[in-house]
Motif scaffolding. Structure first.
Motif, PDB file in Angstrom:
ATOM      1  N   GLU A  13      -3.641  -5.652  -9.303  1.00 60.85           N
ATOM      2  CA  GLU A  13      -4.577  -5.580 -10.429  1.00 60.85           C
ATOM      3  C   GLU A  13      -5.628  -4.486 -10.180  1.00 60.85           C
ATOM      4  OE1 GLU A  13      -5.745  -9.357 -12.538  1.00 60.85           O
ATOM      5  OE2 GLU A  13      -7.674  -8.746 -11.713  1.00 60.85           O
ATOM      6  N   GLU A  14      -6.178  -4.471  -8.939  1.00 62.71           N
ATOM      7  CA  GLU A  14      -7.190  -3.437  -8.609  1.00 62.71           C
ATOM      8  C   GLU A  14      -6.621  -2.032  -8.806  1.00 62.71           C
ATOM      9  OE1 GLU A  14      -8.166  -4.139  -4.501  1.00 62.71           O
ATOM     10  OE2 GLU A  14      -8.929  -6.137  -5.028  1.00 62.71           O
ATOM     11  N   ASN A  15      -5.302  -1.903  -8.685  1.00 64.98           N
ATOM     12  CA  ASN A  15      -4.684  -0.578  -8.786  1.00 64.98           C
ATOM     13  C   ASN A  15      -4.065  -0.310 -10.162  1.00 64.98           C
ATOM     14  OD1 ASN A  15      -4.637   0.999  -6.036  1.00 64.98           O
ATOM     15  ND2 ASN A  15      -4.567  -1.210  -5.603  1.00 64.98           N
ATOM     16  N   SER A  21       0.841  -1.205   0.000  1.00 62.56           N
ATOM     17  CA  SER A  21       0.000   0.000   0.000  1.00 62.56           C
ATOM     18  C   SER A  21       0.877   1.256   0.000  1.00 62.56           C
ATOM     19  CB  SER A  21      -1.002  -0.011   1.153  1.00 62.56           C
ATOM     20  OG  SER A  21      -0.299  -0.020   2.350  1.00 62.56           O
ATOM     21  N   ASN A  65      -0.975  -4.648 -14.559  1.00 57.76           N
ATOM     22  CA  ASN A  65      -1.235  -5.896 -15.261  1.00 57.76           C
ATOM     23  C   ASN A  65      -0.076  -6.859 -14.979  1.00 57.76           C
ATOM     24  OD1 ASN A  65      -0.391  -7.098 -18.321  1.00 57.76           O
ATOM     25  ND2 ASN A  65      -2.439  -7.558 -17.572  1.00 57.76           N
ATOM     26  N   LYS A 110      -3.135 -12.435  -2.816  1.00 56.36           N
ATOM     27  CA  LYS A 110      -3.603 -11.112  -2.347  1.00 56.36           C
ATOM     28  C   LYS A 110      -2.819 -10.000  -3.056  1.00 56.36           C
ATOM     29  CE  LYS A 110      -6.592 -11.895   1.130  1.00 56.36           C
ATOM     30  NZ  LYS A 110      -6.212 -12.748   2.235  1.00 56.36           N
ATOM     31  N   CYS A 116      -1.329 -10.104  -6.031  1.00 57.02           N
ATOM     32  CA  CYS A 116      -1.743  -9.979  -7.440  1.00 57.02           C
ATOM     33  C   CYS A 116      -3.078  -9.247  -7.523  1.00 57.02           C
ATOM     34  CB  CYS A 116      -1.889 -11.348  -8.102  1.00 57.02           C
ATOM     35  SG  CYS A 116      -0.340 -12.227  -8.257  1.00 57.02           S
ATOM     36  N   GLU A 117      -4.003  -9.586  -6.616  1.00 58.80           N
ATOM     37  CA  GLU A 117      -5.325  -8.951  -6.670  1.00 58.80           C
ATOM     38  C   GLU A 117      -5.212  -7.455  -6.395  1.00 58.80           C
ATOM     39  OE1 GLU A 117      -7.911 -12.885  -5.387  1.00 58.80           O
ATOM     40  OE2 GLU A 117      -7.593 -11.301  -3.900  1.00 58.80           O
ATOM     41  N   LEU A 118      -4.437  -7.114  -5.366  1.00 58.79           N
ATOM     42  CA  LEU A 118      -4.296  -5.706  -5.004  1.00 58.79           C
ATOM     43  C   LEU A 118      -3.652  -4.901  -6.135  1.00 58.79           C
ATOM     44  CD1 LEU A 118      -4.630  -3.623  -2.705  1.00 58.79           C
ATOM     45  CD2 LEU A 118      -2.328  -4.200  -1.949  1.00 58.79           C
TER      46      LEU A 118
END
Ligand SMILES: C[S@@+](CC[C@H](N)C(=O)[O-])C[C@H]1O[C@@H](n2cnc3c(N)ncnc32)[C@H](O)[C@@H]1O
Ligand code: SF4
Length: 376
Positions: A228-230, A178, A233, A222, A224-226
């Motif tokens: 991707e959300e931001n 973050s 790619n 987690k 990869c997901e975070l």
């Protein structure tokens, strides 16, 4: 003109990190570093003829710690590259830097000589973790370096992170991510810690409290997901980028395109041959100063079958995977005929075979080493 990548290895580090097995010499011997740059320039001049039909469209100064080379020597090295080789005017030119080893003057020199991509090694934003890893800098040192990089007008920046570190929890990793996400960096490389036998961590591995496999997997998913959300790619197992900011140089490795690597332990893939140089900086310098060229090792003609395995292994590291038609055209056989056990992993959800492509799913990426050794 055929395109060619150029990798220049800089085998020096102020201090060896506890986990790192990359070839580099510890210390800050200015004379040795200058002689090394002279040796690189000599090799470029002596071998230029070999590359006269090629255009260099990516250059990567990697290490070790390339930012330990003085501005004067970096200028000299780049002048020699541009004098003896054809460099594309839109070439991607990257350098790896460590926090605390650059100042504003060095960064402006990089800009002046055409470097347009900076990769900074951060690893973690947790100072205690950085100490445990044996890094020479704190998070705040990283922030100062990063600020200077932006002030020097670099608009293509990458950061290296690691996860699966000793005593690291998922929360600690998410905290690092973050903080990095707030900086809106163009590219992030995030590597799962690998314990290398010959390193300090390798020697004390039984005493390190490393996360177990399930925790590592959770961290990876987690992360990869975070990312991707931001807007990042995942284009390779460990690499994430904003649109248009993939590393063009590293893509050459994974797409089996040609590149030459200069310096001790640097690897090349040129003219269908893979070779490297001995991991010995002093021997490398001496051979060149004596008027010779460094000896090429592990030189072997890539035979059709191993070339095919290599192609599969490298291409599957990319999220785009393998184009089935391209594979058939290159090797005269269908991918599934050659590697039938791929179907087992398609059925288990670790791989996908659709839209004319074969590629790993996110879950598959995490265990790709195991799957590749099975299917090849
Ligand atoms: C060749 S190193 C050079 C980077 C630069 N010298 C630095 O440390 O900032 C490139 C990256 O490889 C990663 N790395 C090195 N050893 C590793 C290991 N044993 N496991 C996982 N990642 C590793 C680190 O993230 C490091 O930044
Ligand atoms: S991680 Fe970077 S600074 Fe640390 S030893 Fe490896 S190459 Fe050197």
């Amino acid at each position: 003109m055929k395109s060619l990548g150029l990798y220049i290895h800089i085998p020096f580090c102020e201090k060896k990190c506890n986990y790192c097995d990359f070839y580099s010499k510890e210390g800050n011997d200015e004379d040795l570093k200058s002689k090394y740059v002279d040796a690189l320039c000599l090799q470029i001049e002596r071998e230029a003829e070999l590359y006269k039909n090629h255009i260099i469209d990516t250059i990567f100064f990697g290490g070790g710690t390339p930012s330990l080379i003085s501005s004067r020597d970096m200028e000299k090295l780049m002048l020699s590259i541009k004098k003896w080789l054809s460099v594309d005017e839109n070439a991607e030119i990257s350098i790896e830097i460590n926090p605390k080893t650059v100042d504003f003057e060095k960064l402006t020199t990089y800009k002046k000589i055409g470097i347009n991509r900076i990769s900074i090694g951060l690893q973690s934003t947790d100072d205690e973790m950085l100490r445990c890893l044996g890094r020479i800098h704190t998070y705040s040192d990283f922030l100062s370096t990063y600020k200077m990089v932006r002030e020097a007008n670099f608009d293509n920046v990458s950061v290296d992170l690691m996860y699966g570190l000793p005593s690291q929890t998922e929360k600690m990793l998410l905290d690092t991510l973050s903080k990095v996400l707030c900086l809106d960096i163009e590219h992030i490389s995030a590597y799962l810690l690998k314990i290398e036998e010959k390193t300090y961590f390798g020697k004390i591995k039984d005493k390190l409290s490393l996360p177990d496999d399930d925790t590592e997997y959770e961290m990876y998913i987690k992360m990869c997901e975070l990312l991707e959300e931001n807007g990042y790619n995942q284009y390779e197992i460990s690499n994430f980028s904003k649109a248009g900011k993939r590393s063009r140089h590293n893509l050459k490795y994974w797409k089996s395109e040609e590149y030459i690597g200069l310096g001790p332990n640097a690897h090349s893939y040129f003219d269908k041959r893979r070779y490297s140089y001995k991991a010995d900086t002093v021997a490398y310098i001496n051979e060149l100063l004596k008027g010779d060229l460094p000896e090429k090792i592990s030189e072997e003609q890539v035979e059709c079958i191993s070339e095919m395995d290599e192609y599969v292994m490298l291409k599957l590291r990319l999220s785009d995977g393998i184009e089935l038609c391209e594979f058939e055209e290159s090797f005269g056989t269908e991918l599934i005929n050659k590697y039938p056990s791929i179907m087992k992993y398609v059925n288990s959800g670790h791989m996908k075979l659709e839209n004319g492509k074969c590629y790993f799913t996110r879950q598959g990426f995490f265990v790709s080493n195991y799957i590749l050794s099975d299917i090849l």
